[in-house]
Design a protein around this motif. Structure first.
Motif, PDB file in Angstrom:
ATOM      1  N   ALA A 302       0.843  -1.207   0.000  1.00  0.00           N
ATOM      2  CA  ALA A 302       0.000   0.000   0.000  1.00  0.00           C
ATOM      3  C   ALA A 302       0.877   1.256   0.000  1.00  0.00           C
ATOM      4  O   ALA A 302       0.581   2.233  -0.707  1.00  0.00           O
ATOM      5  CB  ALA A 302      -0.923  -0.010   1.215  1.00  0.00           C
ATOM      6  N   LEU A 306       0.907   4.216  -2.851  1.00  0.00           N
ATOM      7  CA  LEU A 306       0.768   5.658  -2.610  1.00  0.00           C
ATOM      8  C   LEU A 306       1.897   6.431  -3.287  1.00  0.00           C
ATOM      9  O   LEU A 306       1.682   7.514  -3.850  1.00  0.00           O
ATOM     10  CB  LEU A 306       0.763   5.945  -1.105  1.00  0.00           C
ATOM     11  N   GLU A 435      -4.628   1.679   1.101  1.00  0.00           N
ATOM     12  CA  GLU A 435      -3.972   2.902   0.609  1.00  0.00           C
ATOM     13  C   GLU A 435      -4.760   4.133   1.047  1.00  0.00           C
ATOM     14  O   GLU A 435      -4.195   5.098   1.570  1.00  0.00           O
ATOM     15  CB  GLU A 435      -3.897   2.878  -0.926  1.00  0.00           C
TER      16      GLU A 435
END
Ligand code: GDG
Length: 498
Positions: A302, A306, A435
């Motif tokens: 995650a 990002l 995320e």
């Protein structure tokens, strides 16, 4: 085989015993001097220590070494009864059955459990030894509190030897749904082992219910709903005695950690960490044993997502991941380490610049001061296990934030999520949700962040580890005494009130 020379007090009978896989001591080396026994700090020890002192208590457990033990451990307050393990027992009972069979099976089989007869035999043999050591030192009518999945046969084995003692058992990891548990080739023996206790404690009500259902499934007992106040949720009736099952969520030594968090040393160190990591950069933090149940890969994925989507950059955000070495000879753990380290390398290689790496990964154990300083320096704490009995890190982070700073991202699959609904709860299997939740935690408005943290702190202050120990032990002492001499064998049929 050498027996560790930890101080043994078999001559003194004990009214209150804690039985756990490990003794609360470890060997510490000081320069070239011989290694010495030191107390291992930890919530369990600090919760039980006052009770052990007040009740002429003692701890039965393995000293953590299969070879020679160099120096005896001396502590007037804590009586220790070491149970020896040899190298092959360590491999089969501990690394094998405990950590490659039971651990994955009880954690939703997120890694496939291995079923090996030789491991089971060793588990039985070692459990027998723990029961024998305990039976030899318990005073008549003593209270014995057995801890965790490594020792699930001890309650019944101890009852066979000592029907006069009151036996409590607490499971620190999740108790799985019957469909999963029933995979275990030795399922009946394990359930019968637990039914040797007067009180079987779980982290969550769901664990207690799973256990009660399982007993029903295996023995076709009659079941009647209700009838028990919480934390005790149900009762198994056996001829001549009853076994109660309940939920006792474990916690931390909140006051101790708060005091540490207020100390000058921690506050200074937290500031230095922030400065070293880049002053204005937001800090995300993960602290876990390097275990495949802890969701470290999901969190890294995650974080990478990002970065890839430019929602964060290495300039504005950094992730510090402490990954404490754990069970390093077990195959799943080796593979997990390789996976995590490849991910960290890929993220830093792709998104890093000279002097600006997005992930600081430490495969090490840090001391308590450093840990508290890291908690205090973090803007976002990431606790994303796929399954976890409780997760103390989530509670420790909260206790270490008297400044009401920091946001907690917490997996729904951690036991702690049931108690800490003001955290940002997340399904770690759902990548885009993870995320989004991590991004939301970074951007959390100050008023909301402080409000959430205040509520979280209220909970961990009220429900600390002392509350946990008191509630388990008072439930244990309130129940009828489990033992009827001569009726120690576990019968084939039972009646369950659940
Ligand atoms: C089992 C269950 C349940 C970690 N790294 C360092 C360090 N730690 C400490 C943490 C925390 C403890 O280890 C880890 O506890 P957790 O609860 O997070 O996880 P498990 O080890 O899996 O524990 C779990 C627990 O039993 C209690 O019932 O909550 O669900 O799996 O206290 O702070 N401590 C220090 N340095 C480190 O590097 N000093």
């Amino acid at each position: 085989m050498d027996t560790p020379r930890v101080r043994h007090t078999a001559d003194q009978e004990t009214e209150f015993l804690v039985v756990a896989n490990r003794l609360p001591v470890h060997l510490e080396a000081h320069g070239t001097a011989e290694p010495r026994w030191q107390r291992s700090p930890g919530g369990l020890v600090s919760a039980l220590e006052p009770i052990l002192r007040a009740r002429r208590g003692a701890w039965v457990g393995w000293a953590g070494t299969t070879g020679d033990t160099p120096v005896a451990f001396h502590d007037p307050d804590l009586r220790l009864h070491p149970v020896p393990l040899n190298e092959s027992e360590y491999r089969d009972y501990y690394e094998g059955f405990s950590n490659a069979t039971l651990w994955p099976l009880f954690h939703d089989a997120v890694a496939p459990p291995e079923f090996k007869q030789a491991w089971w035999q060793s588990y039985r043999q070692v459990n027998q030894r723990f029961a024998e050591h305990t039976a030899a030192v318990a005073a008549p009518g003593a209270t014995v509190w057995i801890q965790d999945y490594q020792l699930m046969l001890v309650p019944a084995l101890l009852r066979e030897r000592r029907p006069d003692v009151r036996i409590g058992f607490f499971l620190h990891i999740p108790f799985p749904p019957p469909e999963l548990f029933l995979q275990l080739p030795w399922r009946t023996e394990v359930v019968d082992g637990l039914l040797g206790a007067d009180l079987v404690g779980f982290q969550l009500p769901g664990g207690a219910r799973n256990f009660l259902q399982l007993v029903r499934r295996l023995h076709r007992g009659e079941s009647v709903a209700g009838g028990q106040p919480t934390p005790v949720l149900g009762t198994v009736r056996l001829p001549g005695r009853t076994v109660r099952a309940g939920a006792f969520p474990i916690s931390i030594d909140t006051a101790g950690l708060e005091a540490l968090a207020h100390s000058e040393a921690v506050r200074e160190r937290a500031q230095r960490i922030r400065h070293r990591l880049g002053g204005s950069r937001k800090i995300m933090l993960g602290v876990d044993r390097l275990d495949y149940t802890k969701g470290i890969d999901q969190r890294l994925r995650a974080f990478e997502g990002l970065l890839a989507k430019n929602r964060i950059t290495a300039q504005d955000t950094v992730l510090v991941q402490i990954a404490t070495p754990s069970r390093e000879r077990v195959e799943h753990y080796r593979r997990q380490r390789a996976r995590v380290e490849a991910q960290v390398g890929r993220i830093n290689g792709t998104f890093g610049q000279v002097g600006r790496v997005p992930v600081h990964y430490l495969h090490t154990t840090v001391d308590r001061t450093e840990l508290a300083a890291l908690y205090q320096a973090a803007d976002v704490m990431l606790v994303t296990p796929l399954r976890d009995g409780m997760n103390l890190v989530a509670k420790e982070f909260v206790a270490a934030r008297p400044d009401l700073g920091g946001a907690l991202v917490l997996s729904e699959f951690a036991g702690a999520a049931h108690e800490l609904p003001q955290a940002l709860l997340v399904n770690p299997h759902h990548l885009s949700e993870l995320e989004d939740t991590m991004a939301a935690a970074l951007d959390l408005e100050e008023r909301e962040r402080r409000h959430r943290m205040r509520e979280l702190r209220r909970h961990v202050r009220e429900r600390d580890v002392h509350h946990w120990a008191r509630s388990f032990l008072s439930a244990l002492s309130e129940g009828g005494h489990g033992a009827v001499p001569g009726e120690s064998e576990i019968p084939a049929r039972r009646t369950i009130v659940a």
